[in-house]
Design a protein around this motif. Structure first.
Motif, PDB file in Angstrom:
ATOM      1  N   LEU A 283     -15.542  19.522 -70.623  1.00 11.06           N
ATOM      2  CA  LEU A 283     -16.619  18.567 -70.348  1.00 11.06           C
ATOM      3  C   LEU A 283     -17.664  19.153 -69.400  1.00 11.06           C
ATOM      4  CD1 LEU A 283     -17.647  15.617 -70.676  1.00 11.06           C
ATOM      5  CD2 LEU A 283     -16.257  15.041 -68.671  1.00 11.06           C
ATOM      6  N   ILE A 284     -17.230  19.941 -68.416  1.00 14.11           N
ATOM      7  CA  ILE A 284     -18.170  20.444 -67.413  1.00 14.11           C
ATOM      8  C   ILE A 284     -18.860  21.739 -67.837  1.00 14.11           C
ATOM      9  CG2 ILE A 284     -16.836  19.399 -65.547  1.00 14.11           C
ATOM     10  CD1 ILE A 284     -15.685  22.145 -64.924  1.00 14.11           C
ATOM     11  N   LEU A 285     -18.480  22.282 -69.005  1.00 15.20           N
ATOM     12  CA  LEU A 285     -19.071  23.552 -69.425  1.00 15.20           C
ATOM     13  C   LEU A 285     -20.496  23.385 -69.934  1.00 15.20           C
ATOM     14  CD1 LEU A 285     -16.102  25.313 -71.249  1.00 15.20           C
ATOM     15  CD2 LEU A 285     -16.969  25.754 -68.957  1.00 15.20           C
ATOM     16  N   THR A 286     -20.739  22.333 -70.683  1.00 15.34           N
ATOM     17  CA  THR A 286     -22.055  22.121 -71.291  1.00 15.34           C
ATOM     18  C   THR A 286     -22.432  20.654 -71.161  1.00 15.34           C
ATOM     19  OG1 THR A 286     -21.044  21.721 -73.463  1.00 15.34           O
ATOM     20  CG2 THR A 286     -21.732  23.982 -72.981  1.00 15.34           C
ATOM     21  N   PRO A 287     -23.667  20.300 -71.457  1.00  7.93           N
ATOM     22  CA  PRO A 287     -24.042  18.874 -71.433  1.00  7.93           C
ATOM     23  C   PRO A 287     -23.195  18.068 -72.417  1.00  7.93           C
ATOM     24  CG  PRO A 287     -25.996  20.272 -71.532  1.00  7.93           C
ATOM     25  CD  PRO A 287     -24.820  21.180 -71.732  1.00  7.93           C
ATOM     26  N   PHE A 294     -19.583  17.838 -80.797  1.00 11.11           N
ATOM     27  CA  PHE A 294     -19.048  18.306 -82.069  1.00 11.11           C
ATOM     28  C   PHE A 294     -18.552  19.755 -81.998  1.00 11.11           C
ATOM     29  CE2 PHE A 294     -21.698  14.741 -83.420  1.00 11.11           C
ATOM     30  CZ  PHE A 294     -20.832  14.098 -84.284  1.00 11.11           C
ATOM     31  N   ILE A 295     -18.802  20.411 -80.871  1.00 11.75           N
ATOM     32  CA  ILE A 295     -18.219  21.731 -80.619  1.00 11.75           C
ATOM     33  C   ILE A 295     -16.995  21.599 -79.729  1.00 11.75           C
ATOM     34  CG2 ILE A 295     -18.603  23.999 -79.587  1.00 11.75           C
ATOM     35  CD1 ILE A 295     -21.562  23.722 -80.282  1.00 11.75           C
ATOM     36  N   LYS A 296     -17.146  20.815 -78.655  1.00  6.78           N
ATOM     37  CA  LYS A 296     -16.070  20.714 -77.671  1.00  6.78           C
ATOM     38  C   LYS A 296     -14.861  19.941 -78.184  1.00  6.78           C
ATOM     39  CE  LYS A 296     -18.916  19.157 -74.456  1.00  6.78           C
ATOM     40  NZ  LYS A 296     -19.436  18.705 -73.136  1.00  6.78           N
ATOM     41  N   ILE A 297     -15.081  18.859 -78.929  1.00 10.10           N
ATOM     42  CA  ILE A 297     -13.957  18.062 -79.435  1.00 10.10           C
ATOM     43  C   ILE A 297     -13.085  18.869 -80.400  1.00 10.10           C
ATOM     44  CG2 ILE A 297     -13.318  16.017 -80.779  1.00 10.10           C
ATOM     45  CD1 ILE A 297     -15.771  14.618 -79.597  1.00 10.10           C
ATOM     46  N   ARG A 370     -12.938  10.254 -76.628  1.00 10.08           N
ATOM     47  CA  ARG A 370     -13.432   9.309 -75.627  1.00 10.08           C
ATOM     48  C   ARG A 370     -13.833  10.050 -74.350  1.00 10.08           C
ATOM     49  NH1 ARG A 370     -15.894   5.313 -76.632  1.00 10.08           N
ATOM     50  NH2 ARG A 370     -14.287   4.477 -78.017  1.00 10.08           N
ATOM     51  N   ILE A 371     -13.174  11.144 -74.029  1.00 14.14           N
ATOM     52  CA  ILE A 371     -13.511  11.909 -72.829  1.00 14.14           C
ATOM     53  C   ILE A 371     -14.737  12.792 -73.066  1.00 14.14           C
ATOM     54  CG2 ILE A 371     -12.698  13.669 -71.203  1.00 14.14           C
ATOM     55  CD1 ILE A 371      -9.864  12.694 -71.684  1.00 14.14           C
ATOM     56  N   LEU A 372     -14.795  13.418 -74.234  1.00 13.54           N
ATOM     57  CA  LEU A 372     -15.805  14.451 -74.482  1.00 13.54           C
ATOM     58  C   LEU A 372     -17.061  13.943 -75.181  1.00 13.54           C
ATOM     59  CD1 LEU A 372     -13.473  17.398 -75.596  1.00 13.54           C
ATOM     60  CD2 LEU A 372     -14.645  17.107 -73.415  1.00 13.54           C
ATOM     61  N   ALA A 373     -17.089  12.692 -75.575  1.00 16.33           N
ATOM     62  CA  ALA A 373     -18.268  12.157 -76.261  1.00 16.33           C
ATOM     63  C   ALA A 373     -18.927  11.079 -75.406  1.00 16.33           C
ATOM     64  CB  ALA A 373     -17.879  11.589 -77.621  1.00 16.33           C
ATOM     65  N   HIS A 374     -20.255  11.036 -75.427  1.00 17.22           N
ATOM     66  CA  HIS A 374     -20.992  10.072 -74.614  1.00 17.22           C
ATOM     67  C   HIS A 374     -21.153   8.735 -75.315  1.00 17.22           C
ATOM     68  CE1 HIS A 374     -23.851  12.021 -77.281  1.00 17.22           C
ATOM     69  NE2 HIS A 374     -24.682  11.014 -77.115  1.00 17.22           N
ATOM     70  N   ARG A 375     -20.807   8.671 -76.613  1.00 20.30           N
ATOM     71  CA  ARG A 375     -20.884   7.426 -77.367  1.00 20.30           C
ATOM     72  C   ARG A 375     -19.927   7.527 -78.556  1.00 20.30           C
ATOM     73  NH1 ARG A 375     -23.757   8.462 -81.969  1.00 20.30           N
ATOM     74  NH2 ARG A 375     -25.058  10.351 -81.970  1.00 20.30           N
ATOM     75  N   ASP A 376     -19.823   6.447 -79.341  1.00 19.55           N
ATOM     76  CA  ASP A 376     -18.950   6.474 -80.515  1.00 19.55           C
ATOM     77  C   ASP A 376     -19.519   7.437 -81.555  1.00 19.55           C
ATOM     78  OD1 ASP A 376     -17.416   4.631 -79.278  1.00 19.55           O
ATOM     79  OD2 ASP A 376     -17.924   2.943 -80.580  1.00 19.55           O
ATOM     80  N   LEU A 377     -18.738   8.493 -81.854  1.00 18.68           N
ATOM     81  CA  LEU A 377     -19.186   9.502 -82.806  1.00 18.68           C
ATOM     82  C   LEU A 377     -18.357   9.521 -84.083  1.00 18.68           C
ATOM     83  CD1 LEU A 377     -19.755  12.547 -80.403  1.00 18.68           C
ATOM     84  CD2 LEU A 377     -21.471  10.968 -81.292  1.00 18.68           C
ATOM     85  N   SER A 378     -17.279   8.746 -84.118  1.00 19.48           N
ATOM     86  CA  SER A 378     -16.375   8.769 -85.270  1.00 19.48           C
ATOM     87  C   SER A 378     -15.845   7.364 -85.536  1.00 19.48           C
ATOM     88  CB  SER A 378     -15.213   9.732 -85.028  1.00 19.48           C
ATOM     89  OG  SER A 378     -14.391   9.263 -83.972  1.00 19.48           O
TER      90      SER A 378
END
Length: 426
Positions: A283-287, A294-297, A370-378
């Protein structure tokens, strides 16, 4: 339940055993969100806290234990059961004096394995813990999310990982055996075990179907969010296919590094990093916006899934090919040549199958997302949002799209692996 499965190991009954084993393993291999939805829909009011966590984990793992135990009894005890039957021993006497003492170590290792799986769980305590069942994993999540206390979180994660590593290494030391023939297991067969398997399977299936039927009457409420449904379905597909591809490459990388004794020991002892810590580290690596989730998850889900896939037959697949690798090395073949001409053609399909399973898990993930996304993505995240608002029937209807996206991703992974095998195999 395992004795019930053993009562269906002869003739035409084998088909019935195959169906029951699928029903047993279904809760363990489907994303946790389905068992959570089914259980919450059946048990009202649901006991939040440790009791609720135990109930959900029991429903998730009962079938896996039954299938594993049936295999252990069949392979290790077949001859002894047959001899006791011929000698006229009673069923109860043999169970207490023969089966339980002989398989004492196997029971211990099997229990230890389930303990490790439940101890590192994050999704289930996050939903049904209710603040009363705070596990180490949830505590790490709270340390970072609520108090930003990274020092304590890292220390907890290190202690948890060390503890799980030690226990899983012990659990992995159990050695299996394979029977050379089918034994007569009439002495210990139990038709009542079949009833128990069918009853528990009916319980979670009924809970899901009943909620789905009830939720259909509220389907009009989804008309307002049609656009969000479409884009979140594409998001589920993107996450599933990304995780499938990364897991496929990861399994091939493990095969490329094989065989190394230290590497195998590490994989047998290593379960997975702390879910919370791994996610917050990414989470702290990139915005935490735009395309970055979609990269971090997918990276996080691959790190968390790869070792489970290794234990689901990838290790035995590589062990089966080790003799061929030894002969090839003796004849002067290079490591790269062995992988390309011997390993890859034989393991690509299995790698695609396991990667497909990982893609199904990814489509149903909500905790990591839920941790790595700022909104519902799926779709899974939308479903979890409805669950949190106690709209269970609507959540169950929406979860049917998770099944659809998972099936599409699974088919793509399996089909793609077969195409690659035909294209690149010599």
């Amino acid at each position: 339940m395992s004795l019930g499965l053993l009562s269906l190991n002869e003739g035409p009954r084998k088909q019935g055993r195959f169906v029951l084993e699928i029903l047993c393993l279904l809760p363990n291999f489907l994303p946790p969100i389905f068992i959570l939805l089914s259980t919450l829909n059946i048990i009202e009011p649901f006991p939040m806290g440790v009791a609720g966590i135990v109930i959900v984990h029991t429903l998730m793992n009962f079938g896996l234990v039954a299938v594993l135990l049936a295999g252990i009894i069949e392979n290790k005890m077949g001859g002894m059961v047959e001899l006791a039957y011929v000698e006229g021993a009673s069923r109860r006497y043999f169970l207490w004096k023969g089966l339980f003492p002989t398989l004492r170590k196997d029971f211990w290792l099997l229990g230890l394995f389930i303990f490790v799986v439940c101890f590192g769980s994050f999704a289930v305590p996050l939903i049904v813990g209710g603040g009363k069942g705070t596990t180490v994993e949830v505590l790490i999540y709270e340390k970072i999310r609520l108090s930003s206390d990274w020092g304590d979180a890292v220390l907890l994660a290190f202690l948890q990982s060390t503890f799980i590593f030690a226990l899983s290494f012990i659990a992995s030391r159990g050695k299996g055996s394979h029977s050379t023939r089918v034994a007569n297991l009439s002495l210990i067969k139990s038709r009542s075990g079949v009833v128990v398997v069918a009853g528990l399977s009916f319980l979670y299936l009924f809970g899901y179907v009943q909620g789905f039927v009830s939720g259909l009457s509220m389907i009009s409420t989804f008309y307002e969010v049609q656009s969000a449904l479409f884009w979140n379905f594409l998001g589920s597909m993107a996450l599933g296919l990304s995780v499938g591809l990364l897991c496929y490459l990861g399994l091939l990388a493990i095969a490329y590094c094989w065989p190394k004794a230290w590497f195998e020991k590490f994989l047998n002892g290593y379960v997975a990093p702390s879910t919370s810590l791994a996610c917050f580290s990414l989470l702290i690596l990139t915005p935490n916006e735009s395309f970055y989730p979609f990269i971090k998850i997918p990276v996080a889900l691959t790190l968390l899934s790869l070792n489970s896939l290794f234990r689901m037959g990838w290790d035995s697949e590589l062990h089966a090919l080790q003799s061929q690798m030894t002969v090839a090395y003796a004849m002067g073949a290079s490591h790269k040549q062995i992988f390309k001409e011997i390993l890859f053609p034989q393991i690509s399909t299995r790698a695609g199958l396991l990667a497909g399973i990982a893609s199904v898990w990814a489509c149903g993930d909500f905790a990591v997302s839920r941790i790595l996304a700022h909104r519902d993505l799926s779709i899974a995240m939308m479903t979890e949002t409805l669950m949190s608002g106690y709209r269970l029937n609507q959540a169950i209807v929406l979860s049917s799209l998770i099944i659809l996206s998972g099936l599409l991703c699974f088919t793509a992974c399996v089909g793609g692996s077969r195409v690659l095998r035909r294209k690149f195999a010599p």
